[in-house]
Design an enzyme around this catalytic site. Structure first.
Site, mmCIF file in Angstrom:
data_model
loop_
_atom_site.group_PDB
_atom_site.id
_atom_site.type_symbol
_atom_site.label_atom_id
_atom_site.label_comp_id
_atom_site.label_asym_id
_atom_site.label_seq_id
_atom_site.Cartn_x
_atom_site.Cartn_y
_atom_site.Cartn_z
ATOM 1 C CG ASP A 92 45.277 42.640 47.441
ATOM 2 O OD1 ASP A 92 45.552 43.637 48.149
ATOM 3 O OD2 ASP A 92 44.768 42.719 46.320
ATOM 4 C CG ASP A 95 41.693 36.055 45.513
ATOM 5 O OD1 ASP A 95 40.717 36.457 44.856
ATOM 6 O OD2 ASP A 95 42.284 36.771 46.324
ATOM 7 C CD GLU A 99 44.258 41.347 42.109
ATOM 8 O OE1 GLU A 99 44.094 40.127 42.269
ATOM 9 O OE2 GLU A 99 44.313 42.171 43.029
ATOM 10 C CD GLU A 100 44.965 36.569 42.825
ATOM 11 O OE1 GLU A 100 44.163 37.318 43.400
ATOM 12 O OE2 GLU A 100 46.005 36.150 43.366
ATOM 13 C CG ASP A 145 40.450 41.417 39.956
ATOM 14 O OD1 ASP A 145 40.321 42.463 40.631
ATOM 15 O OD2 ASP A 145 40.785 40.318 40.456
ATOM 16 C CG LEU A 186 36.815 36.192 43.802
ATOM 17 C CD1 LEU A 186 35.634 35.738 42.948
ATOM 18 C CD2 LEU A 186 37.080 35.146 44.857
ATOM 19 C CG ASP A 187 37.592 43.752 42.286
ATOM 20 O OD1 ASP A 187 38.766 44.152 42.265
ATOM 21 O OD2 ASP A 187 36.661 44.394 42.809
ATOM 22 C CD GLU A 208 40.860 46.335 40.507
ATOM 23 O OE1 GLU A 208 41.697 47.239 40.572
ATOM 24 O OE2 GLU A 208 40.485 45.685 41.513
HETATM 25 P P1 P6P Z 1 39.321 50.116 50.266
HETATM 26 C C1 P6P Z 1 38.695 45.247 46.966
HETATM 27 O O1 P6P Z 1 39.801 44.843 47.732
HETATM 28 C C2 P6P Z 1 39.129 46.374 46.038
HETATM 29 O O2 P6P Z 1 40.184 45.975 45.228
HETATM 30 C C3 P6P Z 1 37.952 46.845 45.200
HETATM 31 O O3 P6P Z 1 37.089 45.813 44.861
HETATM 32 C C4 P6P Z 1 37.308 47.883 46.096
HETATM 33 O O4 P6P Z 1 36.624 48.886 45.374
HETATM 34 C C5 P6P Z 1 38.519 48.484 46.821
HETATM 35 O O5 P6P Z 1 39.531 47.483 46.828
HETATM 36 C C6 P6P Z 1 38.192 48.854 48.258
HETATM 37 O O6 P6P Z 1 39.342 49.481 48.794
HETATM 38 O O7 P6P Z 1 40.638 50.821 50.401
HETATM 39 O O8 P6P Z 1 38.169 51.092 50.307
HETATM 40 O O9 P6P Z 1 39.134 48.950 51.216
#
Ligand code: P6P
Length: 335
Positions: free
Chosen positions: A69, A75, A98-99, A119, A121-122, A280
């Protein structure tokens, strides 16, 4: 209203954690210190997220993290806040973020007792659109305090001591469980405390919402395709509502309160699904199961999986017991 709660001597998160500790007379208070440190990090991140545009925290740093990402400034700030607040405790020698590609070792940790997976900042792809984002964390005991190691971070989700998430939305909430019950706290910015607002959250047995990124529909397997068809064309009653925020903490929070099912199955780009097991799925599965729901791979509980690497991905189905069991029955009938 919030004012009336104050008059009734509110259960703040800080006081609730202390009350929890009193249940264990032998407890030294280390988990209390750790949880209050995580709480502090979430307050700091909430404040930054609210003012991101003002403090120029929007935008990207241009680097990529382990998951590929593009890293956004918030983040990085959130990751550093979690690491600094958790390191303060002196009882956490090792963490997974995650980072961070590898585990994070805390130097000079003189009382190794817990490890934390998080994580910071999810949902960060939604930051600039001001969509709710969140911090997810899980706490395990260190198996051998004399020798903290990556395997402490790779414990099964069923071994969690505690897990929770903070959600930075129109209000900031922190939802927490020790595995027995799930409680939700709402940040009162006037006093800077999380107030107990959602006592013993119980997920509805069955829901009327399904949540999945249907943009990937061409990749879904027969079971997911069949299930979605049933949501849209039920043999009785009205069709389920489709709700997808694309920020896992927000989608899971809605599922916890309103019921229904959240799915991130395998796709062509992500044959193991997109979401990460360690920081997650496991912490959120621990919450959903404690609230009376289910978190499944489609054929086994998420919490029963033996993790093998820090950033491994896993297809997942979270939500109301009846809805997840319908998916599991479909998978069982195809084997
Ligand atoms: P998509 C946000 O980037 C994330 O990691 C989760 O929080 C979220 O559920 C998912 O990805 C969304 O993914 O492929 O639907 O954009």
């Amino acid at each position: 209203s919030i004012i009336s709660i104050k008059k009734k001597d509110p259960s703040t998160l800080s006081r609730w954690i202390l009350k929890e500790q009193q249940k264990y007379p032998k407890a030294k208070g280390d988990l209390t210190v750790l949880l209050n440190s995580v709480q502090l990090a979430c307050k700091i991140i909430a404040n930054a997220a609210k003012g991101a545009g003002i403090y120029n925290l929007y935008g990207i740093t241009g680097e990529e993290n382990k998951s590929g990402d593009i890293v956004k400034k918030l983040d990085t700030f959130s990751n550093e806040s979690m690491i600094n607040c958790i390191s303060f405790t002196g009882t956490v020698p090792i963490m997974a973020s995650e980072e961070a590609e590898n585990s994070i070792i805390v130097p000079n940790c003189d009382q190794p007792k817990y490890c934390v997976v998080f994580d910071p900042l999810d949902g960060s792809s939604n930051i600039d659109a001001n969509v709710s984002i969140g911090t997810i964390f899980g706490i395990y005991r260190i198996e051998d305090p004399k020798k903290p190691q990556d395997s402490d971070l790779l414990q099964k989700g069923e071994k969690l001591v505690c897990s929770g998430y903070a959600m930075y939305g129109h209000s900031t909430m922190l939802v927490l469980t020790f595995g027995d019950e799930v409680n939700g706290f709402t940040l009162d910015p006037q006093i800077g405390e999380f107030i107990l607002t959602h006592r013993r959250i119980q997920i509805p047995e069955k829901g009327s919402i399904y949540s999945i990124n249907e943009g990937n529909a061409k990749d879904f397997d027969k079971v997911v395709t069949t299930f979605i068809h049933r949501c849209k064309n039920p043999t009785k009653g009205s069709p389920k509502k489709a709700r997808y925020i694309g920020s896992m903490v927000a989608d899971i929070h809605r599922t916890l309160l309103y019921g229904g099912i959240f799915m991130y199955p395998a796709t062509k780009d992500s044959p193991n699904g997109k979401l990460r097991l360690l920081y997650e799925l496991n912490p959120l599965a621990f919450i959903v199961e404690a609230a009376g729901g289910k978190a499944s791979t489609g054929s086994a509980p998420i919490l029963s999986l033996q993790p093998t690497s820090l950033h491994q991905r896993q297809p997942c189905f979270f939500g109301s017991k009846a809805d997840v069991e319908e998916i599991e029955a479909l998978y069982a009938s195809t084997t």
